[in-house]
Motif scaffolding. Structure first.
Motif, PDB file in Angstrom:
ATOM      1  N   LEU A  43       6.385   5.274  -5.064  1.00  0.00           N
ATOM      2  CA  LEU A  43       5.718   4.149  -4.417  1.00  0.00           C
ATOM      3  C   LEU A  43       6.654   2.961  -4.625  1.00  0.00           C
ATOM      4  CD1 LEU A  43       2.861   3.540  -3.156  1.00  0.00           C
ATOM      5  CD2 LEU A  43       2.216   2.687  -5.401  1.00  0.00           C
ATOM      6  N   LEU A  99       1.907   8.602  -9.276  1.00  0.00           N
ATOM      7  CA  LEU A  99       2.563   9.251  -8.141  1.00  0.00           C
ATOM      8  C   LEU A  99       3.945   9.765  -8.532  1.00  0.00           C
ATOM      9  CD1 LEU A  99       1.456   6.972  -5.196  1.00  0.00           C
ATOM     10  CD2 LEU A  99       0.725   9.302  -5.693  1.00  0.00           C
ATOM     11  N   GLU A 106       6.466  11.563  -6.249  1.00  0.00           N
ATOM     12  CA  GLU A 106       6.358  10.701  -5.086  1.00  0.00           C
ATOM     13  C   GLU A 106       6.673   9.282  -5.546  1.00  0.00           C
ATOM     14  OE1 GLU A 106       2.670  11.442  -2.881  1.00  0.00           O
ATOM     15  OE2 GLU A 106       2.952   9.503  -1.917  1.00  0.00           O
ATOM     16  N   ASP A 111      -1.109   9.572  -2.430  1.00  0.00           N
ATOM     17  CA  ASP A 111      -1.719   8.316  -2.861  1.00  0.00           C
ATOM     18  C   ASP A 111      -3.156   8.239  -2.368  1.00  0.00           C
ATOM     19  OD1 ASP A 111      -2.120   5.860  -3.909  1.00  0.00           O
ATOM     20  OD2 ASP A 111      -1.044   4.761  -2.332  1.00  0.00           O
ATOM     21  N   SER A 113       1.437  15.464   2.942  1.00  0.00           N
ATOM     22  CA  SER A 113       1.043  14.053   3.075  1.00  0.00           C
ATOM     23  C   SER A 113       1.303  13.330   1.764  1.00  0.00           C
ATOM     24  CB  SER A 113      -0.447  13.947   3.384  1.00  0.00           C
ATOM     25  OG  SER A 113      -0.764  14.655   4.535  1.00  0.00           O
ATOM     26  N   SER A 114       1.279  12.041   1.827  1.00  0.00           N
ATOM     27  CA  SER A 114       1.320  11.271   0.587  1.00  0.00           C
ATOM     28  C   SER A 114       0.066  11.578  -0.217  1.00  0.00           C
ATOM     29  CB  SER A 114       1.349   9.778   0.884  1.00  0.00           C
ATOM     30  OG  SER A 114       1.035   9.071  -0.301  1.00  0.00           O
TER      31      SER A 114
END
Ligand code: ADP
Ligand code: ZN
Length: 642
Positions: free
Chosen positions: A406, A399, A404, A220, A217-218
């Motif tokens: 954003l 992130l 990851e 964030d 999953s993300s």
């Protein structure tokens, strides 16, 4: 039997055993009282219910527990949950029993008779979930018990405990592959909120999950607002922050040393804010008692070292403050991640200053690690300092560190909410660096700034530093501004800290390049005044939107633009009355208040004001069992508040 069966007994076994839920969605609705699955929950649960292995990487508060609890209800047999901490097991089992789920734990806190009772229930299939400590799991007695039990699933919670490099390493986790060897047909689900890529690979490898489907999953946490403020007087700054934003919320304050923990806790109490200390130097009973109070009370502040946190499931921790910098961005993410598990707005607040940067650099220099390890440490430190000093969106930086992306600035961190100006600090940096050079690379910021602003102190005169070319060349900036310049020069590695002597600054090659005019320096302008935002209690801000408080990590329930407002007086009165009702019920059963209902459920009561069982049943977090047990008490409170 008391500790095990003190409220209710093995879940629903006192009632006529109801039909187990036939589908995952039915379980979600009737047992947990939620309407729909979040994120990847549905896929994960479907995969596991069908017997597949899964590795679930989901942030704290993402809803991992349901990913094995629902398969445990839907699949035939007993689900064995491996969990590293007694407190964690106890809380989970308490919450499950409240929902009417047949759950128990087996760990060293149980007497032999209680343990035997749980074992019997397993073999007889009278239980759906059993939580077990890893060291017990691999004993011959338990392995034999497993052979006699009809097994539905193995759930390996906090799977990062298998990583030898992480700080939660538990050697027994390395032996967990034995489960699969002995019971190859029983599916396994491993879960963790660890964001770093190395640990993830290690989990797969060490737990023998190479063929498991990975659900990533993300990471964030959109409901957390990140703030890093320049340190002036850290305690006062924090107190102001708490007064403005969290006058009655529970939260954690992290400090580096045991002494500081004690001092800050005592000081907060003097300031009228109830606080408790927690660190590894306290007797085990004190630690346990303080943790228990934190979990069971509403507005308490826990002042702690990093010894505190793992296994704290409290969903309504509304803020996490750092008075000292964390060890790394991984640690920061994990520590701040303890805020806002329930998906409602929460704050991560850090005070950070020159002394911290100097201390971190010194620690790195002093480190006795070998070369390659040291390179890793250096990389981690640069990342942490980069996060603290950034003028870009903090969430993007954070992130990005976990690979990851954003795409847009988040709108919910200090640099997004109050954009930071940057300036071309090349000339200022040259002045600051040559002051270091010309004074012999032996002094710290205080003396250097005196030289720059032309302050002829005794020390300056004694050393003839008032004769230097740099003496007084920095009158264009204030002392505070020079502090900020030096902090950033150390943070960005243009200066390093001398370990001999008194921690004076030394130029690095990069610093020399700046003096030679080969490099430009971009600096951030520290906010002069911390702006007091009228955000107030995050919960109030939230209900002021008038909408549903659900949403959680999906981001919808989270006000990103900083919608503001307060509860009306009537709503506020009802909110407090509902909390009181919850506290009374919780105390009577000796359980934490959130086990009765989460804040989000109470807030929905305020927003919707249900009048009868039918409408009460629709509130998120109200399943069959809770409707039966608690609806009347809360409906009465709502009625009294017109
Ligand atoms: P994690 O273990 O990943 O930290 P939890 O399992 O404790 O997260 O879940 C976090 C919160 O979200 C809990 O309050 C839980 O009740 C809630 N939650 C989980 N799944 C859902 C859902 N599908 N709908 C509504 N709330 C949910
Ligand atoms: Zn941002």
């Amino acid at each position: 039997m008391d500790s095990l069966f003190s409220y209710g007994n093995l879940g629903a076994s006192d009632d006529a055993p109801g039909q187990p839920p036939a589908t995952a969605l039915e379980a979600l609705r009737t047992v947990f009282g939620y309407d729909s699955f979040r994120g990847q929950q549905a896929d994960i649960i479907d995969h596991v219910v069908r017997g597949g292995d899964a590795l679930v990487l989901m942030p704290t508060g993402g809803g991992k527990s349901l990913c094995y609890q629902i398969p445990a209800l839907v699949r035939d047999g007993v689900t064995v949950v491996v969990s590293p901490l007694i407190a964690l097991m106890r809380d989970q089992v308490t919450a499950l029993r409240e929902l009417g789920v047949r759950a128990a734990f087996l760990n060293s806190s149980l007497g032999p008779a209680e343990a035997r009772e749980v074992e019997r229930a397993m073999v007889q299939g009278e239980i759906d979930l059993v939580y077990v400590a890893p060291e017990r799991l691999v004993t011959p007695r338990f392995l034999d018990l497993l052979d006699r039990t009809r097994l539905a699933l193995f759930a390996l919670d906090e799977a990062h405990c298998v990583s030898q490099w992480g700080h939660d390493f538990r050697p027994e986790y390395l032996q967990l592959s034995i489960l699969h060897e002995r019971h190859p047909m029983v599916p396994r689900i491993a879960l963790t909120a660890t964001a770093d890529v190395q640990t993830r690979a290690e989990i797969k490898d060490k737990l023998g999950l190479t063929d498991a489907r990975v659900f990533l999953s993300s990471f964030d946490r959109p409901n957390i607002t990140y703030r890093v403020v320049p340190k002036k007087s850290e305690r006062q700054q924090m107190l102001a922050f708490l007064r403005d934003n969290h006058p009655e919320d529970a939260g954690i304050v992290y400090c580096m040393s045991r002494n500081k923990v004690e001092e800050v806790a005592a000081w907060l109490n003097q300031q009228g804010r109830e606080a408790l200390p927690y660190h590894a130097g306290l007797p085990a009973e004190t630690r346990e008692a303080n943790q228990d109070r934190f979990i069971k009370s509403e507005g308490l502040v826990m002042v702690a070292t990093v010894a505190f946190g793992m296994g704290i499931d409290k969903p309504n921790v509304r803020f996490v403050c750092h008075l000292d910098p964390p060890k790394s961005l991984e640690a920061y993410y994990q520590e701040t991640g303890r805020a806002g598990r329930d998906g409602l707005p929460a704050n991560a607040w850090m005070a950070y200053g020159m002394a911290d940067v100097v201390m971190l650099r010194q620690m790195l220099e002093q480190s006795e690690a070998g070369d390659s390890h040291r390179r890793v440490e250096r990389g981690k430190l640069e990342a942490l300092l980069g996060f603290c000093e950034t003028s870009d969106c903090r969430r993007q930086v954070l992130l990005n560190y976990f690979n990851e992306t954003l795409p847009e600035p988040c709108g919910n961190c200090d640099t997004c909410l109050d954009p930071v100006e940057t300036w071309d600090g090349t000339i200022a940096a040259q002045k600051a660096l040559s002051a270091v050079y010309r004074t012999g690379q032996r002094y710290g910021a205080g003396h250097l700034i005196d030289v720059l602003v032309g302050n002829a102190t005794e020390k300056v005169v004694q050393q003839n530093h008032d004769q230097l070319k740099t003496f007084g060349v920095g009158k264009d900036l204030t002392k505070v501004e020079w502090q900020s310049v030096y902090r950033q020069l150390v943070a960005t590695g243009l200066l390093t800290v001398d370990l001999e002597g008194y921690g004076g600054f030394r130029l690095t090659d990069a610093g020399v390049a700046v003096i030679k005019g080969q490099r430009v320096v971009k600096l951030r302008k520290d906010p002069v005044l911390e702006r007091r935002r009228g955000v107030h209690d995050a919960l109030r801000r939230h209900t002021a939107r008038g909408g549903s408080v659900g949403g959680g990590l999906s981001g919808e329930g989270v006000s990103r633009s900083g919608a503001r407002g307060t509860l009306s007086a009537a709503d506020d009165a009802l909110w407090h009355a509902l909390k009181d009702c919850r506290t009374t019920l919780a105390k009577a059963q000796g359980v934490p208040p959130y086990v009765i209902f989460h804040d989000s459920t109470l807030l929905e009561m305020v927003a919707q004001r249900p009048r009868d069982h039918a409408t009460f049943a629709h509130l998120p977090g109200v399943g069959g069992r809770k409707l039966e047990r608690y609806a009347d008490a809360f409906l009465e409170v709502i009625r009294q508040h017109g």
